[in-house]
Design a protein around this motif. Structure first.
Motif, PDB file in Angstrom:
ATOM      1  N   LEU A  60     -70.576  68.134-112.701  1.00 33.03           N
ATOM      2  CA  LEU A  60     -71.286  68.509-111.482  1.00 33.03           C
ATOM      3  C   LEU A  60     -70.280  68.895-110.407  1.00 33.03           C
ATOM      4  O   LEU A  60     -69.150  68.410-110.394  1.00 33.03           O
ATOM      5  CB  LEU A  60     -72.172  67.353-111.031  1.00 33.03           C
ATOM      6  CG  LEU A  60     -73.198  66.924-112.101  1.00 33.03           C
ATOM      7  CD1 LEU A  60     -73.808  65.584-111.757  1.00 33.03           C
ATOM      8  CD2 LEU A  60     -74.276  67.981-112.254  1.00 33.03           C
ATOM      9  N   ASN A  61     -70.709  69.762-109.510  1.00 38.86           N
ATOM     10  CA  ASN A  61     -69.801  70.344-108.525  1.00 38.86           C
ATOM     11  C   ASN A  61     -69.545  69.489-107.297  1.00 38.86           C
ATOM     12  O   ASN A  61     -68.552  69.703-106.605  1.00 38.86           O
ATOM     13  CB  ASN A  61     -70.318  71.709-108.080  1.00 38.86           C
ATOM     14  CG  ASN A  61     -70.281  72.720-109.201  1.00 38.86           C
ATOM     15  OD1 ASN A  61     -69.312  72.805-109.933  1.00 38.86           O
ATOM     16  ND2 ASN A  61     -71.349  73.472-109.340  1.00 38.86           N
ATOM     17  N   SER A  62     -70.433  68.555-106.997  1.00 36.90           N
ATOM     18  CA  SER A  62     -70.293  67.782-105.760  1.00 36.90           C
ATOM     19  C   SER A  62     -70.970  66.421-105.896  1.00 36.90           C
ATOM     20  O   SER A  62     -71.770  66.206-106.812  1.00 36.90           O
ATOM     21  CB  SER A  62     -70.938  68.543-104.596  1.00 36.90           C
ATOM     22  OG  SER A  62     -72.349  68.625-104.804  1.00 36.90           O
ATOM     23  N   LEU A  63     -70.671  65.545-104.949  1.00 36.84           N
ATOM     24  CA  LEU A  63     -71.350  64.238-104.939  1.00 36.84           C
ATOM     25  C   LEU A  63     -72.840  64.398-104.668  1.00 36.84           C
ATOM     26  O   LEU A  63     -73.650  63.601-105.143  1.00 36.84           O
ATOM     27  CB  LEU A  63     -70.718  63.318-103.897  1.00 36.84           C
ATOM     28  CG  LEU A  63     -69.431  62.634-104.342  1.00 36.84           C
ATOM     29  CD1 LEU A  63     -68.840  61.821-103.199  1.00 36.84           C
ATOM     30  CD2 LEU A  63     -69.653  61.742-105.551  1.00 36.84           C
ATOM     31  N   LYS A  64     -73.200  65.428-103.925  1.00 43.41           N
ATOM     32  CA  LYS A  64     -74.624  65.694-103.692  1.00 43.41           C
ATOM     33  C   LYS A  64     -75.317  65.958-105.023  1.00 43.41           C
ATOM     34  O   LYS A  64     -76.401  65.431-105.279  1.00 43.41           O
ATOM     35  CB  LYS A  64     -74.789  66.897-102.757  1.00 43.41           C
ATOM     36  CG  LYS A  64     -76.223  67.239-102.464  1.00 43.41           C
ATOM     37  CD  LYS A  64     -76.343  68.446-101.561  1.00 43.41           C
ATOM     38  CE  LYS A  64     -77.815  68.765-101.339  1.00 43.41           C
ATOM     39  NZ  LYS A  64     -78.023  70.017-100.634  1.00 43.41           N
ATOM     40  N   LEU A  99     -70.953  55.850-104.507  1.00 42.17           N
ATOM     41  CA  LEU A  99     -71.442  56.716-105.580  1.00 42.17           C
ATOM     42  C   LEU A  99     -70.277  57.228-106.414  1.00 42.17           C
ATOM     43  O   LEU A  99     -70.317  57.213-107.641  1.00 42.17           O
ATOM     44  CB  LEU A  99     -72.233  57.886-104.980  1.00 42.17           C
ATOM     45  CG  LEU A  99     -72.910  58.828-105.961  1.00 42.17           C
ATOM     46  CD1 LEU A  99     -73.942  58.094-106.800  1.00 42.17           C
ATOM     47  CD2 LEU A  99     -73.560  59.975-105.212  1.00 42.17           C
ATOM     48  N   GLU A 100     -69.217  57.650-105.739  1.00 40.05           N
ATOM     49  CA  GLU A 100     -68.035  58.161-106.427  1.00 40.05           C
ATOM     50  C   GLU A 100     -67.347  57.082-107.265  1.00 40.05           C
ATOM     51  O   GLU A 100     -66.717  57.375-108.274  1.00 40.05           O
ATOM     52  CB  GLU A 100     -67.054  58.732-105.400  1.00 40.05           C
ATOM     53  CG  GLU A 100     -65.889  59.465-106.002  1.00 40.05           C
ATOM     54  CD  GLU A 100     -65.021  60.134-104.962  1.00 40.05           C
ATOM     55  OE1 GLU A 100     -65.130  61.348-104.803  1.00 40.05           O
ATOM     56  OE2 GLU A 100     -64.241  59.412-104.298  1.00 40.05           O
ATOM     57  N   GLU A 101     -67.501  55.832-106.874  1.00 38.55           N
ATOM     58  CA  GLU A 101     -66.848  54.724-107.565  1.00 38.55           C
ATOM     59  C   GLU A 101     -67.701  54.095-108.666  1.00 38.55           C
ATOM     60  O   GLU A 101     -67.256  53.152-109.312  1.00 38.55           O
ATOM     61  CB  GLU A 101     -66.437  53.651-106.552  1.00 38.55           C
ATOM     62  CG  GLU A 101     -65.332  54.119-105.622  1.00 38.55           C
ATOM     63  CD  GLU A 101     -64.976  53.115-104.540  1.00 38.55           C
ATOM     64  OE1 GLU A 101     -65.743  52.138-104.326  1.00 38.55           O
ATOM     65  OE2 GLU A 101     -63.943  53.320-103.895  1.00 38.55           O
ATOM     66  N   THR A 102     -68.916  54.601-108.906  1.00 35.77           N
ATOM     67  CA  THR A 102     -69.709  54.050-110.000  1.00 35.77           C
ATOM     68  C   THR A 102     -68.994  54.329-111.319  1.00 35.77           C
ATOM     69  O   THR A 102     -68.311  55.346-111.465  1.00 35.77           O
ATOM     70  CB  THR A 102     -71.147  54.629-110.034  1.00 35.77           C
ATOM     71  OG1 THR A 102     -71.082  56.038-110.173  1.00 35.77           O
ATOM     72  CG2 THR A 102     -71.932  54.246-108.803  1.00 35.77           C
ATOM     73  N   SER A 103     -69.139  53.443-112.257  1.00 31.33           N
ATOM     74  CA  SER A 103     -68.362  53.532-113.493  1.00 31.33           C
ATOM     75  C   SER A 103     -68.663  54.782-114.309  1.00 31.33           C
ATOM     76  O   SER A 103     -67.815  55.243-115.070  1.00 31.33           O
ATOM     77  CB  SER A 103     -68.580  52.283-114.345  1.00 31.33           C
ATOM     78  OG  SER A 103     -69.949  52.142-114.673  1.00 31.33           O
ATOM     79  N   GLU A 104     -69.836  55.373-114.140  1.00 29.10           N
ATOM     80  CA  GLU A 104     -70.210  56.557-114.907  1.00 29.10           C
ATOM     81  C   GLU A 104     -69.623  57.853-114.342  1.00 29.10           C
ATOM     82  O   GLU A 104     -69.684  58.890-114.978  1.00 29.10           O
ATOM     83  CB  GLU A 104     -71.741  56.731-114.943  1.00 29.10           C
ATOM     84  CG  GLU A 104     -72.482  55.614-115.590  1.00 29.10           C
ATOM     85  CD  GLU A 104     -72.920  54.526-114.605  1.00 29.10           C
ATOM     86  OE1 GLU A 104     -73.689  53.650-115.017  1.00 29.10           O
ATOM     87  OE2 GLU A 104     -72.490  54.546-113.439  1.00 29.10           O
ATOM     88  N   VAL A 105     -69.077  57.793-113.135  1.00 28.39           N
ATOM     89  CA  VAL A 105     -68.603  58.993-112.451  1.00 28.39           C
ATOM     90  C   VAL A 105     -67.077  59.080-112.524  1.00 28.39           C
ATOM     91  O   VAL A 105     -66.370  58.181-112.075  1.00 28.39           O
ATOM     92  CB  VAL A 105     -69.064  59.004-110.979  1.00 28.39           C
ATOM     93  CG1 VAL A 105     -68.512  60.214-110.248  1.00 28.39           C
ATOM     94  CG2 VAL A 105     -70.590  58.974-110.900  1.00 28.39           C
ATOM     95  N   SER A 158     -73.392  54.689-100.515  1.00 29.74           N
ATOM     96  CA  SER A 158     -72.618  55.641 -99.724  1.00 29.74           C
ATOM     97  C   SER A 158     -71.962  56.637-100.669  1.00 29.74           C
ATOM     98  O   SER A 158     -71.933  56.425-101.890  1.00 29.74           O
ATOM     99  CB  SER A 158     -71.544  54.914 -98.919  1.00 29.74           C
ATOM    100  OG  SER A 158     -70.551  54.403 -99.796  1.00 29.74           O
ATOM    101  N   LYS A 159     -71.398  57.703-100.127  1.00 29.79           N
ATOM    102  CA  LYS A 159     -70.692  58.669-100.971  1.00 29.79           C
ATOM    103  C   LYS A 159     -69.553  57.991-101.727  1.00 29.79           C
ATOM    104  O   LYS A 159     -69.343  58.240-102.902  1.00 29.79           O
ATOM    105  CB  LYS A 159     -70.141  59.823-100.126  1.00 29.79           C
ATOM    106  CG  LYS A 159     -71.190  60.793 -99.673  1.00 29.79           C
ATOM    107  CD  LYS A 159     -70.571  61.947 -98.912  1.00 29.79           C
ATOM    108  CE  LYS A 159     -71.619  62.943 -98.507  1.00 29.79           C
ATOM    109  NZ  LYS A 159     -71.057  64.103 -97.817  1.00 29.79           N
ATOM    110  N   LYS A 160     -68.828  57.122-101.040  1.00 26.76           N
ATOM    111  CA  LYS A 160     -67.711  56.423-101.672  1.00 26.76           C
ATOM    112  C   LYS A 160     -68.203  55.528-102.811  1.00 26.76           C
ATOM    113  O   LYS A 160     -67.617  55.510-103.897  1.00 26.76           O
ATOM    114  CB  LYS A 160     -66.940  55.603-100.644  1.00 26.76           C
ATOM    115  CG  LYS A 160     -65.737  54.901-101.227  1.00 26.76           C
ATOM    116  CD  LYS A 160     -64.947  54.148-100.199  1.00 26.76           C
ATOM    117  CE  LYS A 160     -63.767  53.515-100.916  1.00 26.76           C
ATOM    118  NZ  LYS A 160     -62.909  52.747-100.144  1.00 26.76           N
TER     119      LYS A 160
END
Length: 85
Positions: free
Chosen positions: A41-45, A66-72, A62-64
């Protein structure tokens, strides 16, 4: 087919999602990503929208977070590899 960037990032960082290694080389990593229907995917959105469409409640993250979830997996290019296993 996944890019070399995706394969290398997953191979190097697979322990963020799993307790032990599930792949040992790039060929196994690419096969694993294909078998588990990983997405780029291109963005956190887009990551948020993907999870919401999958039925995951990420509205409070939060964006942070979300970015830190283990699947990402954040890719060097700035895109995101999402691996649901």
């Amino acid at each position: 087919m996944f890019s070399k960037e995706c394969v290398e990032t997953f191979l190097k960082n697979q322990l963020q999602l799993f307790d032990e290694k599930v792949v040992e080389n790039e060929e196994e990593a690419e096969e694993f990503l294909e078998d588990n229907l990983a997405v780029v995917l291109n963005s956190l959105k887009e990551v948020r929208e993907y999870f919401e469409e999958s039925g995951m409640d990420v509205s409070g993250l939060s964006k942070k977070e979300l970015e830190e979830t283990s699947e990402v997996f954040k890719l060097p290019s700035g895109k995101y590899l999402v691996v649901e296993a």
